[in-house]
Design an enzyme around this catalytic site. Structure first.
Site, mmCIF file in Angstrom:
data_model
loop_
_atom_site.group_PDB
_atom_site.id
_atom_site.type_symbol
_atom_site.label_atom_id
_atom_site.label_comp_id
_atom_site.label_asym_id
_atom_site.label_seq_id
_atom_site.Cartn_x
_atom_site.Cartn_y
_atom_site.Cartn_z
ATOM 1 N N THR A 1 -38.734 -17.837 22.813
ATOM 2 C CA THR A 1 -38.073 -16.636 22.252
ATOM 3 C C THR A 1 -37.383 -17.072 20.960
ATOM 4 O OG1 THR A 1 -36.109 -16.994 23.640
ATOM 5 C CG2 THR A 1 -37.765 -15.455 24.453
ATOM 6 N N LYS B 1 -38.673 -22.960 28.179
ATOM 7 C CA LYS B 1 -38.032 -22.236 27.088
ATOM 8 C C LYS B 1 -36.541 -22.260 27.340
ATOM 9 C CE LYS B 1 -36.871 -18.405 26.159
ATOM 10 N NZ LYS B 1 -35.452 -18.376 26.478
ATOM 11 N N THR C 1 -33.169 -23.253 35.271
ATOM 12 C CA THR C 1 -32.898 -22.915 33.878
ATOM 13 C C THR C 1 -33.657 -21.676 33.489
ATOM 14 O OG1 THR C 1 -32.751 -23.733 31.642
ATOM 15 C CG2 THR C 1 -34.806 -24.134 32.809
ATOM 16 N N GLU D 1 -29.406 -22.263 20.751
ATOM 17 C CA GLU D 1 -29.362 -21.362 19.605
ATOM 18 C C GLU D 1 -28.408 -21.872 18.521
ATOM 19 O OE1 GLU D 1 -30.824 -17.119 21.456
ATOM 20 O OE2 GLU D 1 -28.708 -17.612 21.523
ATOM 21 N N ASN E 1 -26.930 -14.370 17.507
ATOM 22 C CA ASN E 1 -26.518 -13.497 18.599
ATOM 23 C C ASN E 1 -25.718 -12.285 18.179
ATOM 24 O OD1 ASN E 1 -27.630 -14.663 21.031
ATOM 25 N ND2 ASN E 1 -26.532 -16.473 20.311
ATOM 26 N N THR F 1 -31.519 -5.744 17.540
ATOM 27 C CA THR F 1 -32.013 -4.742 16.582
ATOM 28 C C THR F 1 -32.584 -5.394 15.327
ATOM 29 O OG1 THR F 1 -29.714 -4.529 15.895
ATOM 30 C CG2 THR F 1 -30.590 -2.846 17.342
#
Lengths: 405, 405
Positions: B151, B177, B188, B274, B400, B405
């Site tokens: 992702t 992932k 996880t 991230e 994040n 959107t």
């Protein structure tokens, strides 16, 4: 009826305060040493962090409050006096010096510190600052004290309120510092409250211990429970009310008055979390138990993903459901309704645990305000709770990526 | 001796895999549907998130794995199929469709999804993608499958290893992932592992359940336990070894082989958290119990303040002490030694719970590397643990603040 005032610890009768630059911080324009003093030794109560690494000042304060009385609170910013080999010695010497200057017992001093952990603190600034602190004590000094305890806080935090108890006006006032390392567990970073209520040390402790469960224990900025959290209250008794006894209607009134001040401070701490642009309030209703409601509310405002979504004004309610789901293994989020509420309106985004169609445009406008309520009805019972937090922003990372050097 | 390979789920004998763009994600260049298939129904085991809000695919997979056997794993990215009213129906229909195309029982399909929570998922992309997935299955397809489950991951994550068990070479391979909403509790985000070991479903489940305690349960990116965490393993039995029995020397060997793959995947997940620029590894030793060691290690790599300090290459060890202190009320950090270690060297910063003098310049150079070890000796006992995380950066907030959107 409770009246709210924009005032602080010198609002109740019988207290003076001051704040000076003693040289703990390099910036000479920033006050770094605060004092709040009663006229004599008065009933006092406190709660402390549950972090097992405890700041030296907390250990000393706990010892000093064993008898339930205190004369003054002294607090420095710029250095936490924690994880220092001689930390307790420094905190005791500070108490002795203040005691001498005030004509009080060193054992009647509440001592607190906030700032970097693990940096040696010398007595020098205290030797310079304490006489000046005592000399400048005044009934208008609450703001100076509030300023002196600030670290990365961008706004001074104080709150005050008054109501009649037993026909006499009773006042409560408080100051706080917050910002980072905020996830209090039994107390917040630093909150000092005064009241002129007549109340015994034991009853005051009861009121304080009850209060934190729904006030400072319900805020989180970054999930890091500090080593130096402390919430201390002194009661001068000068309001002239009959002594408040535990679990009476007067105790209820006093508790409400106290919580008016503490909840206001909570919101101010959360809104001024490090880097924050928005105050988040999560209101849980319909929980099966009070404890589940508290955990759920705190998980939602504590979620890094929810916080980042709020920063971006993104109505990503799935992250709210996710946080509810990991808040406790007994929590059922399958029937949850979720709405976002702000000054710009209300938007329903989830019903019975599943998404519903909503206007992204309206959601964006609701979430662009600087105070956002995340309203959750779990439809599982009658209990509720409220928790406060803030958004996660670039500035949080900036502030904390290089705080020490 | 365990040999490590840069390979994935098609490394063990008896497995093929594929990954295609089915149209769940808008970007046509991004594969979004993955398949891992055995030649027949084989022993399989899995662990799932403890989040009480569970993705529909997990509920369906749990049902399908009740008999301990599976034929294939199908996983889409771009949509978590969670908090959708018809989520289970979609996951069951996906299993049926795949079953028809493979000539397998729908009940032998492990189904998984990852992406945004609470957005309806249609069957259309599956109807388009599944026949293609099945047609392109190959023994070289592991990478395509690994790519299809990504992702916000920036790097493909796979690991493989081999050792002799009972004189036969046994292989384990896996893909994962990670990225955000990573604080697994029992599993996880998504990890799929294959092995050609001969092992019963029960013994395989035992190995998996033991493994996660020191692998995926020891990583955290943001403290958010996902609704869709799953760690599933299939064992083809084609290695030709005698069936591995629980708690034998062969079981120990297999467990070590498995953990070689899972720990490698852990590090890859944490390093690619991230926005991450650095992999953090906290090594705890000298803890009074294994549980305290695990909690301490995870608290340190999970602390927002530690993470932000590591981003800024700031040796703010006080935050490490603070995190140790709130990790558990039974943990004593008063005797802790702390050092930072990286490819640039080692620097001691705290001894017996108090700060020691160190060169800020050396500290900066140690912390400027992209893999940092935070080495803590609690001097309270003989137990240790390792946890993995990453730094907190501007990019975490960016990713994040507007993911949906």
């Amino acid at each position: 009826m409770i009246k709210i005032y924009d005032d602080g610890v010198t609002f109740p009768k019988g207290f003076t305060a001051s704040g000076v630059h003693a040289g703990i911080r390099k910036n000479k324009l920033k006050r770094d040493l605060a004092l709040i003093a009663a006229e004599k030794s008065v009933p006092a109560a406190a709660v402390y962090t549950l972090n097992t690494v405890k700041g030296a000042p907390l250990i000393v304060t706990k010892r000093h409050l064993e008898n339930g009385y205190a004369r003054a609170i002294i607090c420095n910013s710029g250095n936490a006096n924690t994880c220092n080999a001689d930390g307790e010695e420094i905190a005791e010497k500070t108490s002795e010096l203040l005691g001498r200057c005030l004509g009080a017992d060193a054992g009647d001093v509440i001592v607190a510190s906030t700032g970097v952990i693990g940096q040696r603190l010398s007595m020098e600034p205290f030797e310079r600052g304490i006489p000046e602190l005592v000399n400048t004590l005044s009934a208008e000094g609450g703001k100076d004290a509030a300023e002196a305890i600030m670290t990365t806080d961008t706004r001074l935090k104080q709150a005050a309120a008054e109501c009649l108890i037993g026909g006499r006006p009773v006042r409560v006032g408080g100051i706080a510092k917050g910002s980072g390392m905020i996830n209090p567990n039994m107390a917040t970073m630093l909150v000092f409250v005064t009241t002129d209520a007549a109340i015994s040390p034991e009853t005051l402790q009861k009121a304080v211990s009850l209060d934190v469960r729904d006030s400072f224990n319900m805020i989180t900025v970054d999930g890091d429970t500090s080593t130096n959290d402390m919430f201390a209250v002194m009661a001068s008794g000068q309001a002239g009310n009959d002594e408040i006894k535990a679990m009476t209607p007067e105790f209820e009134k006093f508790s409400k008055l106290l919580s008016t001040v503490t909840r206001t401070l909570c919101k101010k701490i959360a809104a001024d979390g490090e880097g924050a642009t928005k105050l988040l309030e999560c209101r849980i209703s319909g929980a099966a138990t009070k404890e589940l409601a508290r955990k759920a509310a705190k998980a939602v405002v504590g979620s890094a993903l929810v916080k980042a979504a709020m920063f971006g004004s993104d109505a990503n309610w799935g992250r709210v459901l996710c946080a509810l789901g990991y808040s406790d293994t007994a929590l059922d989020a399958g029937k949850a309704d979720v709405a976002f509420v702000s000054a710009a309106g209300k938007i329903d985004v989830c019903a019975s645990g599943s998404g519903i169609d909503f206007s992204e445009e309206t959601a964006k406008s609701v979430l662009s305000e600087n105070e956002i309520v995340i309203d959750v009805d779990l439809h599982c019972g009658i209990f509720g709770a409220v928790a406060w937090g803030c958004d996660l922003t670039y500035d949080y990372v900036k502030i904390n990526g290089d705080y020490r050097t």
